[in-house]
Design a protein around this motif. Sequence first.
Motif, PDB file in Angstrom:
ATOM      1  N   UNK A 112       0.687  -1.122   0.029  1.00 44.37           N
ATOM      2  CA  UNK A 112      -0.141  -0.102   0.027  1.00 44.37           C
ATOM      3  C   UNK A 112       0.805   1.409  -0.171  1.00 44.37           C
ATOM      4  N   UNK A 113       1.989   1.101   0.754  1.00 46.86           N
ATOM      5  CA  UNK A 113       2.731   2.412   1.046  1.00 46.86           C
ATOM      6  C   UNK A 113       3.226   2.878  -0.676  1.00 46.86           C
ATOM      7  N   UNK A 114       3.720   1.703  -1.257  1.00 43.70           N
ATOM      8  CA  UNK A 114       4.499   1.910  -2.521  1.00 43.70           C
ATOM      9  C   UNK A 114       3.498   2.297  -3.867  1.00 43.70           C
ATOM     10  N   UNK A 115       2.039   1.730  -3.592  1.00 39.08           N
ATOM     11  CA  UNK A 115       1.007   2.035  -4.304  1.00 39.08           C
ATOM     12  C   UNK A 115       0.220   3.469  -4.262  1.00 39.08           C
ATOM     13  N   UNK A 116       0.725   3.923  -3.080  1.00 33.67           N
ATOM     14  CA  UNK A 116      -0.045   5.173  -2.655  1.00 33.67           C
ATOM     15  C   UNK A 116       0.126   6.417  -3.569  1.00 33.67           C
ATOM     16  N   UNK A 117       1.143   6.383  -4.483  1.00 29.05           N
ATOM     17  CA  UNK A 117       1.399   7.684  -5.287  1.00 29.05           C
ATOM     18  C   UNK A 117       0.438   7.467  -6.746  1.00 29.05           C
ATOM     19  N   UNK A 118      -0.339   6.074  -6.804  1.00 27.43           N
ATOM     20  CA  UNK A 118      -1.002   5.849  -7.948  1.00 27.43           C
ATOM     21  C   UNK A 118      -2.577   6.075  -7.663  1.00 27.43           C
ATOM     22  N   UNK A 119      -2.995   6.327  -6.494  1.00 24.71           N
ATOM     23  CA  UNK A 119      -4.408   6.459  -5.869  1.00 24.71           C
ATOM     24  C   UNK A 119      -4.694   7.934  -6.218  1.00 24.71           C
TER      25      UNK A 119
END
Length: 190
Positions: A183-190
């Motif tokens: 989730x931390x690494x995907x946060x910029x894509x949300x």
Amino acid sequence: MMAKIAIILTPHFADWEYALIAGTGRPFYGLDVQFFTPAPGELQSLGGLTVRVPQGLEAMNQWAPEVVVVIGGTLWESEDAPDIGEVLRAHHARGAVVAGICGGTLALARAGMLDAIPHTSNEAEYLTLNAQEYTGAEHFCPSATAVSTDRVITAPGVAPVSFTAAIFESIGLDQNTVLQFKNMLAAEHN
């Protein structure tokens, strides 16, 4: 006891494919991450980083890691690619997880480790064109994320996050911790 992860680098290794394993595994999760190479000495990455890797594969054999990771790079696509199949098969036979990303999947394919299990890579033709020993095309999964089967983890070069997460899961890192990492690494894509 800290889980041990061995990362195998070769000349012109892909900088982004090991960064999350070493950069988060060691400082945040307390993993013992060490680097090895078929030919000890100075190596340069695809991005121009020069590193000195003093440990050869024989040192990795003595260290007995829980996970052996083969990082991709342009060397794997050439005639100069080292044959590390015996090392990979031996570690897998003793119970270790063996993982390959991008060009690193070619080392696993050449070792016969992808012939009978679901796996992925950059694309099916990438394996058939660059690993003549490979006979597992019928088991290829066209996945944009890592595939994990029978202690073998594979991923295309564009999937360092899911590759790292699969490695962390394989050593028993808590599921909530792995989910937090993703989730931390995907946060910029949300």
